[in-house]
Enzyme design. Structure first.
Site, mmCIF file in Angstrom:
data_model
loop_
_atom_site.group_PDB
_atom_site.id
_atom_site.type_symbol
_atom_site.label_atom_id
_atom_site.label_comp_id
_atom_site.label_asym_id
_atom_site.label_seq_id
_atom_site.Cartn_x
_atom_site.Cartn_y
_atom_site.Cartn_z
ATOM 1 N N HIS A 11 23.741 -36.115 16.601
ATOM 2 C CA HIS A 11 24.817 -36.117 17.590
ATOM 3 C C HIS A 11 25.324 -37.544 17.845
ATOM 4 O O HIS A 11 26.523 -37.823 17.724
ATOM 5 C CB HIS A 11 24.308 -35.505 18.895
ATOM 6 C CG HIS A 11 25.294 -35.488 20.014
ATOM 7 N ND1 HIS A 11 26.028 -34.374 20.337
ATOM 8 C CD2 HIS A 11 25.668 -36.446 20.906
ATOM 9 C CE1 HIS A 11 26.819 -34.634 21.367
ATOM 10 N NE2 HIS A 11 26.610 -35.896 21.725
ATOM 11 N N GLU A 12 24.394 -38.430 18.186
ATOM 12 C CA GLU A 12 24.798 -39.816 18.473
ATOM 13 C C GLU A 12 25.315 -40.501 17.208
ATOM 14 O O GLU A 12 26.191 -41.362 17.285
ATOM 15 C CB GLU A 12 23.617 -40.602 19.071
ATOM 16 C CG GLU A 12 23.052 -40.040 20.368
ATOM 17 C CD GLU A 12 24.079 -39.881 21.490
ATOM 18 O OE1 GLU A 12 25.084 -40.606 21.476
ATOM 19 O OE2 GLU A 12 23.866 -39.022 22.371
ATOM 20 N N HIS A 55 28.952 -39.941 17.011
ATOM 21 C CA HIS A 55 29.651 -40.923 17.849
ATOM 22 C C HIS A 55 29.725 -42.270 17.129
ATOM 23 O O HIS A 55 30.768 -42.952 17.123
ATOM 24 C CB HIS A 55 28.895 -41.123 19.165
ATOM 25 C CG HIS A 55 29.058 -40.021 20.161
ATOM 26 N ND1 HIS A 55 30.280 -39.573 20.600
ATOM 27 C CD2 HIS A 55 28.130 -39.296 20.842
ATOM 28 C CE1 HIS A 55 30.107 -38.613 21.502
ATOM 29 N NE2 HIS A 55 28.810 -38.421 21.655
ATOM 30 N N GLU A 99 33.488 -36.473 21.503
ATOM 31 C CA GLU A 99 32.538 -35.366 21.422
ATOM 32 C C GLU A 99 32.849 -34.418 20.270
ATOM 33 O O GLU A 99 31.957 -33.758 19.741
ATOM 34 C CB GLU A 99 32.494 -34.596 22.742
ATOM 35 C CG GLU A 99 31.893 -35.371 23.898
ATOM 36 C CD GLU A 99 30.465 -35.831 23.644
ATOM 37 O OE1 GLU A 99 29.738 -35.134 22.907
ATOM 38 O OE2 GLU A 99 30.083 -36.884 24.182
#
Length: 497
Positions: A262-263, A266, A292
């Site tokens: 997830h990160e 980003h 997101e």
């Protein structure tokens, strides 16, 4: 052009201060001794004051006035002027002393939140949260709003979005999610993920996470790093220094691995914003929802796909004896198990947006003074019982689970669910342009997909508003229908419904 170059040099000073403040926040979460919190908050307050002065100065106003009279600016320079004008108008409406004190109080609130979460006691955090809520109410009034006080805050994270629009989108999404969840509950197929519990060292999780991140395209060696924090996050100081954090659970590798994916999404976004945008105020994401869309895309649409694990699962089996006798299909079903839960960051892909909708509804009530701070834990627990059928036993797994309110991020939570919608809409378009994406991911080749995202999303930074960027890429307005269709297709097959 000379005047524009002068403006860019001025904007770099503001960028340097923003990066310095961000670095202090990163260090606060990773390295700072507990007793340093007061002095650290004062440092951040001082630098914030200096940034405020540059952002609201007569020189900045002179730049805005000068360029407002110029016709025929190219797309980039026009976007620069629109952005600094928007920021100037917002910041100048907040008194400087209040702006600085807010940054100080946020730092103190974050420290209080950590203590409260460890003690599982909302009362420790309550007085600090009350201050943060009051600040945000006042700020929204300073900025002005049409129908709902929450709109003033929502616009910070998702420019152009309104409560009226979000109510409609989330209403459609909530109805679809609840319907799908009920059908899954009635399904004869029951998925068990208990076999994934085991003994997984933090070091082994880190090594596997690094392999995945490197394959995805996040450069953690030369332009990033991976650290540990109470709550996973991504932070950047320009596109050459983009850092992520995670949190390890030695009994279950999923929280750390999926938070790293997830990160990493980003991080890939930030690392691929065009160098051309440095010092323009536009070298950031188009919005938090757009940010997101990338993290949720990598974490779920790719990271929980059969194709993804067809490539990576053998590496996990080599590392963990617990997985030796577990076939890929069973593992795939387990990581996509739908089970309503208490913790947002551990939620399955289907129920995750219900966690966001709960927070969105709570924030609207708080900012519009429809509930008071003493009502928060009880109402939170009631909504979890109603929407997800689960109820927290204590505040740490309830209202204290997220760091966001201590950071003053009211209006941020909706962007997570919007990211799901945007990511699915991009995915729908991307599949047409990369028809063999399944084979590529099965072979561990993420380059074509990441390149597509770089060219269509990342490089543009904040030169376009989110709705404009979505329309440019997909030819359509933002819509919930692609995410709803994606969920129905994926979980319909998994649960034979």
């Amino acid at each position: 052009m000379e005047k524009m170059e002068e403006l860019k040099e001025y904007l770099k000073k503001i960028e340097y201060l923003a990066s310095s403040i961000a670095l202090l926040h990163w260090d606060s979460a990773i390295n700072m001794p507990k007793d340093a919190v007061k002095y650290r908050s004062e440092m951040i307050g001082y630098l914030t004051g200096e940034s405020y002065k540059l952002t609201t100065s007569e020189k900045m106003k002179a730049f805005i006035d000068y360029f407002s009279e110029i016709d025929g600016l190219d797309r980039l320079n026009k976007a620069i002027i629109e952005n600094i004008t928007r920021e100037y108008n917002k910041v100048t409406k907040i008194p400087e002393a209040e702006y600085v004190q807010y940054e100080i109080d946020k730092t103190l609130a974050q420290n209080a939140w950590e203590e409260a979460k460890k003690k599982k006691d909302f009362s420790v955090f309550k007085p600090y949260l009350a201050k943060i809520i009051d600040y945000n109410k006042r700020f929204s009034e300073y900025w002005g709003f049409r129908d709902n006080k929450y709109d003033g805050l929502l616009d910070i994270y998702e420019p152009g979005m309104t409560t009226e629009r979000l109510d409609a989108v989330f209403g459609e999404l909530k109805e679809a999610l609840v319907d799908l969840l009920q059908r899954i509950k009635r399904s004869n197929i029951k998925t068990d993920d208990a076999f994934l519990k085991g003994n997984y060292s933090a070091e082994s999780q880190r090594k596997l996470g690094e392999i995945i991140l490197g394959q995805m395209g996040y450069d953690y060696e030369k332009r990033g790093r991976i650290d540990v924090s109470e709550h996973p996050f991504t932070i950047n100081f320009g596109n050459k220094d983009v850092r992520i954090t995670t949190k390890y659970d030695t009994s279950d590798f999923r929280p750390a691995i999926f938070s790293m994916i997830h990160e990493g999404g980003h991080g890939i976004y930030e690392q691929n914003i065009s160098d051309e945008l440095e010092g323009t105020s536009l070298s950031v994401a188009a919005s938090l929802g757009m940010h997101e869309s990338q993290s949720r895309f990598y974490e779920n649409i790719l990271g929980k796909s059969m194709e993804f694990w067809n490539y990576f699962y053998p590496k996990f089996q080599e590392t963990y004896k617990e997985l030796e006798g577990v076939d890929l299909t069973s593992f795939y079903r387990a990581i996509n198990c739908v089970e309503p839960s208490l913790i947002r960051i551990d939620a399955d892909e289907l129920t995750y947006s219900l966690h966001i909708i709960i927070r969105y509804e709570m924030e609207k009530l708080l900012i519009n003074s429809d509930i008071n701070i003493d009502d928060i834990p009880k109402l939170w627990n009631e909504k979890y019982k109603e929407y997800l059928g689960v109820e927290p036993e204590h505040d740490a797994e309830g209202v204290l689970q997220d760091i966001h309110w201590s950071c003053g991020d009211f209006g941020y939570f909706p962007t997570y669910a919007l990211g799901n919608l945007y990511g699915a809409q991009f995915f729908n378009k991307m599949k047409d342009e990369i028809p063999d994406w399944r084979q590529q991911i099965t072979c561990g080749d993420f380059a074509p997909i990441t390149k597509w995202l770089n060219e269509n999303v990342h490089q543009h930074g904040a030169t376009l508003k989110p709705a404009e960027l979505i329309k440019k890429i997909t030819g359509e307005e933002p819509s919930a229908k692609y995410f709803i269709a994606y969920l129905n297709d994926k979980f319909g097959k998994l649960y034979d419904i």
